[in-house]
Design an enzyme around this catalytic site. Structure first.
Site, short mmCIF file in Angstrom:
data_model
loop_
_atom_site.label_atom_id
_atom_site.label_comp_id
_atom_site.label_asym_id
_atom_site.label_seq_id
_atom_site.Cartn_x
_atom_site.Cartn_y
_atom_site.Cartn_z
N HIS A 75 0.84 -1.21 0.00
CA HIS A 75 0.00 0.00 0.00
C HIS A 75 0.87 1.26 0.00
O HIS A 75 0.65 2.18 -0.79
CB HIS A 75 -0.92 -0.04 1.22
CG HIS A 75 -1.81 1.16 1.36
ND1 HIS A 75 -3.13 1.15 0.98
CD2 HIS A 75 -1.57 2.41 1.85
CE1 HIS A 75 -3.67 2.33 1.22
NE2 HIS A 75 -2.74 3.12 1.76
N GLU A 76 1.88 1.29 0.87
CA GLU A 76 2.72 2.48 0.97
C GLU A 76 3.60 2.65 -0.26
O GLU A 76 3.91 3.78 -0.66
CB GLU A 76 3.58 2.40 2.24
CG GLU A 76 2.80 2.35 3.53
CD GLU A 76 1.85 3.53 3.70
OE1 GLU A 76 2.17 4.63 3.19
OE2 GLU A 76 0.79 3.36 4.32
N HIS A 135 1.84 4.74 -2.73
CA HIS A 135 1.96 6.17 -2.48
C HIS A 135 3.32 6.69 -2.95
O HIS A 135 3.42 7.77 -3.53
CB HIS A 135 1.79 6.47 -0.99
CG HIS A 135 0.41 6.26 -0.48
ND1 HIS A 135 -0.70 6.81 -1.07
CD2 HIS A 135 -0.05 5.54 0.58
CE1 HIS A 135 -1.79 6.46 -0.40
NE2 HIS A 135 -1.42 5.69 0.61
N HIS A 168 -4.91 7.64 -2.13
CA HIS A 168 -5.87 6.61 -1.76
C HIS A 168 -6.90 6.42 -2.85
O HIS A 168 -7.47 7.39 -3.35
CB HIS A 168 -6.57 6.96 -0.44
CG HIS A 168 -5.71 6.71 0.76
ND1 HIS A 168 -5.58 7.62 1.78
CD2 HIS A 168 -4.93 5.66 1.09
CE1 HIS A 168 -4.75 7.13 2.70
NE2 HIS A 168 -4.34 5.95 2.30
#
Length: 391
Positions: free
Chosen positions: A212-213, A216, A222
């Protein structure tokens, strides 16, 4: 910072070190709050705070009660979002280094294995490749496990500190910063996220959170698609693979191009169907994997009847008002920039209100802004403004 500048030339003068420095990307252990709610613990305040991703209080253990059914509703279908400046890398061969390791449970070797698995989730379906280098070497991405007070979080307006166990798990910085920070108060594991009754703590899936990170760190915010790994509640939903939503986000940010010259030949041989995973990474254009997303944030909007063009000087604060006269009809306002949905405010760029939008005119904020007022599926009103910056 050990990484190359990746801003568009026209944005380089308008975007400084604080431009969106810390990604609005913290991932919270919402599954912990969900379980405590299931057990009947008084977590309403913590749940609301975690959804907002700010100032969430620490959540401790609770006395088990008779379980109650926890229901969650999804009001509308969503999709990926990009940073307003379209921050991105200017190369696909990225390096990373691990500056510190977790003190709980995982060894450095296990940590490296988990991070490598998270990076593979992206390299398997995108043109990116990731290679670990020694801690003393320069790198694009910098990874570390840190306590509550870490690096410059106490003095920085855009980099917040961690909040202890079961709160914010990690956060990342958009390109070209490349920082990925994990909360060292958590108990990281290579298995699924679960509660350990023996230890009395939550065990958090490192691979899932790291993937997930990494999204980014590649420039994705998101996602608003419920099945996406980049969704704010990804830990709660437990998705273990990238969705088509993330691929479309990468295509929109980096372009959708074939990476090797034999793509057309492979497509004619049927590889787009039988080797779909490989072809999504290497040949998205030849296999028509670049098509537009089928799940709009709201129903398809009608074209604005008129678009007002405003030529303004750089640095001027502009405010657009949308549908104030018809809000009493209980319509809902949706804002867009260049057909991309605007869901959040960005300090130094734009402030998003219910019926108004304020921006600071600069090269990043040039474009067409549209607001649509809807009540259910009916369009009540549509307004549009085209902003051009005068040098």
């Amino acid at each position: 910072m050990g990484c190359r500048a990746c801003l568009r030339p026209e944005a380089s003068g308008a975007v400084q070190g604080r431009w969106l420095g810390a990604a609005l990307s913290g991932l919270c252990l919402l599954s912990a709050l969900a379980l405590l709610e299931w057990l009947g613990a008084p977590t309403e305040t913590a749940w609301r705070a975690a959804q907002g991703n700010v100032d969430a209080p620490n959540v401790g253990s609770s006395t088990a009660q008779v379980p109650r059914l926890l229901t969650m509703s999804v009001t509308r279908r969503r999709r990926y979002t990009l940073t307003p400046a379209r921050l991105r890398w200017d190369h696909f061969n990225l390096t990373y280094r691990v500056l510190s390791f977790p003190r709980n449970l995982l060894s450095p070797e296990e940590t490296r294995r988990g991070l490598a698995a998270a990076f593979r989730m992206w390299s398997d379906v995108s043109p990116f490749s990731f290679r670990e280098v020694a801690p003393e070497r320069p790198s694009d991405l910098k990874i570390g496990f840190y306590p509550v007070n870490h690096t410059d979080c106490l003095v920085s307006a855009v980099h917040h500190c961690f909040d202890g166990p079961t709160g914010e798990l990690a956060h990342a910085f958009f390109p070209p910063h490349g920082g990925i920070h994990f909360d060292d108060s958590e108990y990281w594991v290579l298995g699924p996220t679960r509660y350990s009754w023996k230890k009395g703590v939550w065990l958090t899936n490192l691979v899932h959170v790291a993937a997930h990170e990494i999204g980014h760190a590649l420039g994705l915010m998101h996602s608003q698609q419920d099945q996406a790994l980049m969704h704010l509640n990804a830990t709660l939903r437990g998705w273990k693979a990238l969705s088509q939503d993330e691929l479309w986000g990468l295509h929109r940010l980096y372009g959708c191009l074939d990476r090797i010259f034999v793509c057309a030949s492979w497509a004619r041989k049927g590889f787009c169907d039988v080797r779909q995973r490989l072809m999504k990474r290497l040949c998205p254009r030849s296999c028509d994997f670049c098509y537009e997303f089928p799940f709009p944030t709201v129903a398809t909007t009608t074209s604005p009847t008129r678009t007002k063009t405003r030529l303004v000087r750089e640095g001027r604060n502009m405010t657009f008002h949308c549908g104030q006269k018809i809000l009493h009809k209980k319509g809902k306002v949706y804002w867009y920039k260049d057909q991309e949905p605007l869901e959040f405010s960005y300090p130094g760029y734009l402030a998003l209100g219910e019926a108004q939008l304020s921006i600071i005119a600069n090269a990043v904020n040039e474009g067409t802004y549209t607001c649509v007022v809807r009540r259910h599926q009916r369009v009540l009103s549509t307004y549009s403004w085209r902003v051009r910056v005068r040098n």
